[in-house]
Design a protein around this motif. Sequence first.
Motif, PDB file in Angstrom:
ATOM      1  N   HIS A 186       0.805  -1.217   0.000  1.00 49.67           N
ATOM      2  CA  HIS A 186       0.000   0.000   0.000  1.00 49.67           C
ATOM      3  C   HIS A 186       0.840   1.270   0.000  1.00 49.67           C
ATOM      4  CE1 HIS A 186      -3.594  -2.390   0.473  1.00 49.67           C
ATOM      5  NE2 HIS A 186      -2.980  -3.064   1.425  1.00 49.67           N
ATOM      6  N   ALA A 187       2.126   1.130  -0.311  1.00 48.46           N
ATOM      7  CA  ALA A 187       3.023   2.280  -0.311  1.00 48.46           C
ATOM      8  C   ALA A 187       3.064   2.932  -1.689  1.00 48.46           C
ATOM      9  CB  ALA A 187       4.424   1.848   0.100  1.00 48.46           C
ATOM     10  N   ALA A 188       3.100   4.264  -1.685  1.00 51.81           N
ATOM     11  CA  ALA A 188       3.279   5.014  -2.923  1.00 51.81           C
ATOM     12  C   ALA A 188       4.762   5.267  -3.173  1.00 51.81           C
ATOM     13  CB  ALA A 188       2.540   6.341  -2.850  1.00 51.81           C
ATOM     14  N   THR A 191       5.570   6.642   2.318  1.00 48.21           N
ATOM     15  CA  THR A 191       4.425   7.482   1.989  1.00 48.21           C
ATOM     16  C   THR A 191       3.328   6.543   1.503  1.00 48.21           C
ATOM     17  OG1 THR A 191       5.881   9.283   1.313  1.00 48.21           O
ATOM     18  CG2 THR A 191       3.579   9.392   0.579  1.00 48.21           C
ATOM     19  N   TRP A 192       2.195   6.562   2.209  1.00 45.18           N
ATOM     20  CA  TRP A 192       1.115   5.614   1.930  1.00 45.18           C
ATOM     21  C   TRP A 192       0.233   6.119   0.793  1.00 45.18           C
ATOM     22  CZ3 TRP A 192       2.178   1.124   3.765  1.00 45.18           C
ATOM     23  CH2 TRP A 192       2.963   1.019   4.923  1.00 45.18           C
ATOM     24  N   ARG A 193      -0.139   5.206  -0.076  1.00 46.31           N
ATOM     25  CA  ARG A 193      -0.877   5.519  -1.293  1.00 46.31           C
ATOM     26  C   ARG A 193      -2.229   6.163  -1.022  1.00 46.31           C
ATOM     27  NH1 ARG A 193      -1.269   0.379  -4.096  1.00 46.31           N
ATOM     28  NH2 ARG A 193       0.945   0.680  -4.415  1.00 46.31           N
ATOM     29  N   ASP A 194      -3.034   5.595  -0.139  1.00 50.61           N
ATOM     30  CA  ASP A 194      -4.407   6.075   0.054  1.00 50.61           C
ATOM     31  C   ASP A 194      -4.486   7.398   0.802  1.00 50.61           C
ATOM     32  OD1 ASP A 194      -5.341   3.870  -1.310  1.00 50.61           O
ATOM     33  OD2 ASP A 194      -5.675   2.703   0.511  1.00 50.61           O
ATOM     34  N   PRO A 220       4.961  -2.532  -9.448  1.00 54.31           N
ATOM     35  CA  PRO A 220       3.927  -1.595  -8.993  1.00 54.31           C
ATOM     36  C   PRO A 220       3.015  -2.115  -7.887  1.00 54.31           C
ATOM     37  CG  PRO A 220       3.450  -2.384 -11.213  1.00 54.31           C
ATOM     38  CD  PRO A 220       4.811  -2.879 -10.862  1.00 54.31           C
ATOM     39  N   ASP A 221       3.038  -3.409  -7.605  1.00 48.18           N
ATOM     40  CA  ASP A 221       2.225  -3.951  -6.517  1.00 48.18           C
ATOM     41  C   ASP A 221       2.881  -3.778  -5.156  1.00 48.18           C
ATOM     42  OD1 ASP A 221       0.158  -4.640  -8.176  1.00 48.18           O
ATOM     43  OD2 ASP A 221       0.729  -6.740  -8.361  1.00 48.18           O
ATOM     44  N   GLY A 222       4.021  -3.076  -5.103  1.00 45.01           N
ATOM     45  CA  GLY A 222       4.595  -2.737  -3.808  1.00 45.01           C
ATOM     46  C   GLY A 222       5.981  -3.265  -3.506  1.00 45.01           C
ATOM     47  N   GLY A 250      -1.657   9.393   1.906  1.00 40.72           N
ATOM     48  CA  GLY A 250      -0.561  10.345   1.744  1.00 40.72           C
ATOM     49  C   GLY A 250       0.238  10.545   3.017  1.00 40.72           C
TER      50      GLY A 250
END
Length: 125
Positions: free
Chosen positions: A40-42, A85-88, A63-65, A90
């Motif tokens: 779930h990381a950006a 930095t978390w995707r959902d 891209p899956d982390g 920020g």
Amino acid sequence: MSLPDPSLRAILTATHGDPFAYLGPHVEDGRLVIRTFLPHAAAVRVVGAGAAAAGRAMAVRHPDGVFEAVLDGVTTVVPYQFEVTWRDSGDVSTLDDPYRFGLLLGDLDLYLMGEGRHQQLNRAL
């Protein structure tokens, strides 16, 4: 998406028999390679690893982390953490890499646990 790297494919499909062999820090070809799987990381940065990696952004390996940092000229494992930095949301968090520490249970502990007769399990865990 075709994955040419069988270790990466096994990590992403949760079928890798020894994730410590792929994730975490590894000295490869005279450089330190650090890999992590944070679905779930950006973005991920390596922090606290001395001058070699101070705030180094990790490349997206998949891209899956799956993220990877290559530290040229570093031939020993140095203490580090991840700044994620978390995707959902920020939000930014600092995390320890659980794969940095290696296995903590020995073969005898695992054997006795498997048989259900480990007498000092509280000390092993």
